[in-house]
Design a protein around this motif. Structure first.
Motif, PDB file in Angstrom:
ATOM      1  N   GLU A 164     -24.594   5.961  13.559  1.00  0.00           N
ATOM      2  CA  GLU A 164     -23.994   5.319  12.383  1.00  0.00           C
ATOM      3  C   GLU A 164     -22.460   5.439  12.384  1.00  0.00           C
ATOM      4  O   GLU A 164     -21.780   4.464  12.062  1.00  0.00           O
ATOM      5  N   PRO A 165     -21.885   6.597  12.743  1.00  0.00           N
ATOM      6  CA  PRO A 165     -20.417   6.617  12.845  1.00  0.00           C
ATOM      7  C   PRO A 165     -19.895   5.629  13.898  1.00  0.00           C
ATOM      8  O   PRO A 165     -18.855   5.000  13.688  1.00  0.00           O
ATOM      9  N   ALA A 166     -20.626   5.470  14.995  1.00  0.00           N
ATOM     10  CA  ALA A 166     -20.218   4.499  16.021  1.00  0.00           C
ATOM     11  C   ALA A 166     -20.329   3.072  15.480  1.00  0.00           C
ATOM     12  O   ALA A 166     -19.538   2.205  15.842  1.00  0.00           O
ATOM     13  N   ARG A 167     -21.326   2.831  14.614  1.00  0.00           N
ATOM     14  CA  ARG A 167     -21.473   1.503  14.008  1.00  0.00           C
ATOM     15  C   ARG A 167     -20.228   1.152  13.194  1.00  0.00           C
ATOM     16  O   ARG A 167     -19.755   0.012  13.229  1.00  0.00           O
ATOM     17  N   ALA A 168     -19.700   2.114  12.463  1.00  0.00           N
ATOM     18  CA  ALA A 168     -18.510   1.850  11.658  1.00  0.00           C
ATOM     19  C   ALA A 168     -17.358   1.392  12.548  1.00  0.00           C
ATOM     20  O   ALA A 168     -16.648   0.433  12.211  1.00  0.00           O
TER      21      ALA A 168
END
Length: 97
Positions: free
Chosen positions: A81-85
């Motif tokens: 999820e942090p990579a998605r941001a």
């Protein structure tokens, strides 16, 4: 966002593991997303000339399919999820159909 060789190998392994956990055929999964089976295979192996946004779409679709069928998805260690941001700023990420 560019993945190094180790990250590509890890991500491909996680995508393929979740594809198997769906219990669905590649043809069915490809049709769900409007992809050809050949393109789905390219995505599952992170081959050159794929759209990174499609990798995220496939990731989300596989996770949803595993959960829908009562399974537990293999966690993603690179496509987090942090990579998605961060990916949202680089790619035109789309919601699941």
């Amino acid at each position: 966002m560019s993945l190094n060789l180790a990250e590509k190998a890890q991500t491909a392994a996680e995508l393929q593991a979740n594809q198997r956990l769906t219990g669905r055929t590649p043809d069915a999964l490809a049709a769900d997303l409007g992809f050809t089976t050949a393109y789905l295979d390219d995505l599952l192996h992170l081959r050159p000339a794929i759209d990174p946004a499609d990798v995220w779409l496939l990731r989300d679709h596989l996770e949803r399919e595993v959960l829908t069928h009562g399974g537990t998805p293999v966690p993603y260690t690179v496509l987090t999820e942090p990579a998605r941001a961060a990916a949202t700023t680089w790619f035109n990420l789309r919601p699941l159909p």
